[in-house]
Design a protein around this motif. Structure first.
Motif, short mmCIF file in Angstrom:
data_model
loop_
_atom_site.label_atom_id
_atom_site.label_comp_id
_atom_site.label_asym_id
_atom_site.label_seq_id
_atom_site.Cartn_x
_atom_site.Cartn_y
_atom_site.Cartn_z
N ASP A 49 0.22 5.28 -1.12
CA ASP A 49 1.18 6.37 -0.38
C ASP A 49 1.55 7.30 -1.24
OD1 ASP A 49 0.06 5.30 1.93
OD2 ASP A 49 1.84 5.09 2.74
N ILE A 50 2.23 6.88 -2.42
CA ILE A 50 2.56 7.42 -3.75
C ILE A 50 1.54 8.42 -4.39
CG2 ILE A 50 3.83 7.48 -5.77
CD1 ILE A 50 5.55 6.83 -3.42
N ASP A 51 0.40 8.00 -4.34
CA ASP A 51 -0.71 8.44 -4.99
C ASP A 51 -1.24 9.75 -4.11
OD1 ASP A 51 -0.82 6.93 -7.12
OD2 ASP A 51 -2.49 5.76 -6.13
N GLN A 52 -1.24 9.60 -2.73
CA GLN A 52 -1.46 10.49 -1.67
C GLN A 52 -0.29 11.62 -1.87
OE1 GLN A 52 -2.09 8.98 2.11
NE2 GLN A 52 -4.27 8.08 1.13
N ILE A 53 1.00 11.47 -1.97
CA ILE A 53 2.17 12.18 -1.95
C ILE A 53 1.86 13.01 -3.05
CG2 ILE A 53 4.73 12.45 -2.47
CD1 ILE A 53 5.22 10.24 -0.67
N GLU A 54 1.64 12.49 -4.27
CA GLU A 54 1.40 13.47 -5.63
C GLU A 54 0.25 14.52 -5.48
OE1 GLU A 54 0.29 12.45 -10.04
OE2 GLU A 54 1.23 10.78 -8.98
N SER A 55 -0.99 13.78 -4.79
CA SER A 55 -2.06 14.78 -4.94
C SER A 55 -2.04 15.80 -3.45
CB SER A 55 -3.48 13.85 -4.51
OG SER A 55 -3.16 13.04 -3.33
N ALA A 108 -4.14 8.48 6.33
CA ALA A 108 -3.54 7.53 7.18
C ALA A 108 -4.43 6.34 7.31
CB ALA A 108 -3.15 8.37 8.70
N ALA A 109 -5.97 6.78 7.62
CA ALA A 109 -6.97 5.58 7.86
C ALA A 109 -7.07 4.86 6.76
CB ALA A 109 -8.13 6.52 8.21
N CYS A 110 -7.16 5.63 5.28
CA CYS A 110 -7.30 4.74 4.16
C CYS A 110 -6.01 3.92 3.91
CB CYS A 110 -7.48 5.95 2.96
SG CYS A 110 -7.68 5.21 1.29
N THR A 111 -5.00 4.22 4.14
CA THR A 111 -3.68 3.45 3.89
C THR A 111 -3.80 2.23 4.96
OG1 THR A 111 -2.26 5.23 3.48
CG2 THR A 111 -1.42 3.25 4.19
N ARG A 112 -4.35 2.22 6.14
CA ARG A 112 -4.33 1.19 6.86
C ARG A 112 -5.63 0.20 6.24
NH1 ARG A 112 -3.92 5.01 10.98
NH2 ARG A 112 -6.20 5.07 11.07
N GLU A 113 -6.60 0.85 6.13
CA GLU A 113 -7.84 -0.07 5.49
C GLU A 113 -7.35 -0.70 4.14
OE1 GLU A 113 -10.50 -0.82 6.95
OE2 GLU A 113 -9.86 0.47 8.61
N GLN A 114 -6.53 -0.10 3.26
CA GLN A 114 -6.12 -0.75 2.00
C GLN A 114 -5.28 -1.83 2.37
OE1 GLN A 114 -3.85 1.83 -0.85
NE2 GLN A 114 -4.88 0.97 -2.28
N ALA A 115 -4.46 -1.48 3.32
CA ALA A 115 -3.34 -2.68 3.63
C ALA A 115 -4.14 -3.80 3.99
CB ALA A 115 -2.44 -2.11 4.79
N SER A 126 0.87 -1.22 -0.03
CA SER A 126 0.01 0.06 0.14
C SER A 126 0.65 1.37 0.03
CB SER A 126 -0.83 0.04 1.18
OG SER A 126 -1.62 1.02 1.21
N GLU A 127 1.93 1.02 0.65
CA GLU A 127 2.79 2.34 0.71
C GLU A 127 3.38 2.68 -0.74
OE1 GLU A 127 5.96 1.71 3.42
OE2 GLU A 127 4.69 1.92 5.24
N PHE A 128 3.74 1.44 -1.62
CA PHE A 128 4.47 1.71 -2.78
C PHE A 128 3.23 2.44 -3.76
CE2 PHE A 128 7.80 -0.60 -1.14
CZ PHE A 128 8.90 -0.26 -1.78
#
Length: 218
Positions: free
Chosen positions: A115-121, A178-185, A110-112
């Motif tokens: 999280d990268i999509d979130q960094i971009e946006s 952060a919540a979205c990342t945890r749920e996606q993981a 999910s980080e790869f």
């Protein structure tokens, strides 16, 4: 964020310079349009034609700059995203086996991706948008000062409101990300287990596939 922007400073400087020119052309194009209308009211056809042609020329230049900015912007954002992934992978390679398994595999995946999509946006996009907005405000103030000082005061007040308003939602956006990342993981891990079970079903093992990495027979 600024580490990666500095790392690719050459192409970022080119994009920032183009944003500066684009903002100036967009602002002064409005003055050219006003001048053309004024010349039309005066009955000066030659002056009207001059300012109209200048306005059209600025429109064409703005479109060219926007197209080039879009191409270069996507290119540098892709390079910075890949650099972030390389740094994340380098950090993972320095982990011990125990440290690596303290987190779910799906969380790393999910980080790869997410999280990268979130960094971009939330980082790259707002950075360039903020610079573009700052240049637009600066050129607009210069243009409005040519008309009347009260318009300059009004533009400064609106610029202050526009720059402060997005900061009110930064913390909420970070928490939601952060919540979205945890749920996606969690979802990725469940999908991996489901895929291994399906593979085991196809292999006739009645449980998880023996071949799939990390699988365990039930």
């Amino acid at each position: 964020m600024y580490y990666y922007i500095k790392k690719y400073w050459k192409i970022n400087i080119i994009i920032i310079f183009m944003l500066f020119i684009d903002a100036g052309l967009s602002s002064y194009r409005s003055l050219a349009l006003m001048e053309s209308l004024e010349e039309l009211v005066k009955g000066n056809f030659r002056g009207f034609l001059f300012w109209t042609l200048l306005n059209l020329f600025c429109v064409v230049l703005v479109q060219v700059f926007v197209a080039v900015e879009d191409i270069l912007g996507k290119h540098v954002i892709r390079k910075m995203n890949n650099q972030v992934r390389r740094d994340m992978a380098a950090t993972m390679l320095q982990m011990s086996h125990g440290e690596f398994h303290k987190r779910q595999t799906g969380e790393y995946l999910s980080e790869f991706t997410k999280d990268i999509d979130q960094i971009e946006s939330l980082a790259w996009g707002p950075f360039f948008n903020w610079i573009s907005m700052a240049f637009t405000v600066m050129h607009s103030i210069i243009a409005l000062s040519c008309l009347h000082w009260s318009l300059t005061v009004a533009s400064l007040a609106s610029a202050l409101i526009m720059s402060l308003a997005p900061k009110l939602f930064d913390k909420k956006m970070e928490a939601a990300g952060a919540a979205c990342t945890r749920e996606q993981a969690k979802a990725v891990s469940k999908l991996k287990d489901l895929a291994r079970m399906f593979c085991g079903f196809l292999a006739g093992t009645g449980g998880f596939c023996k071949v799939c990495p990390g699988a365990a027979m039930k």
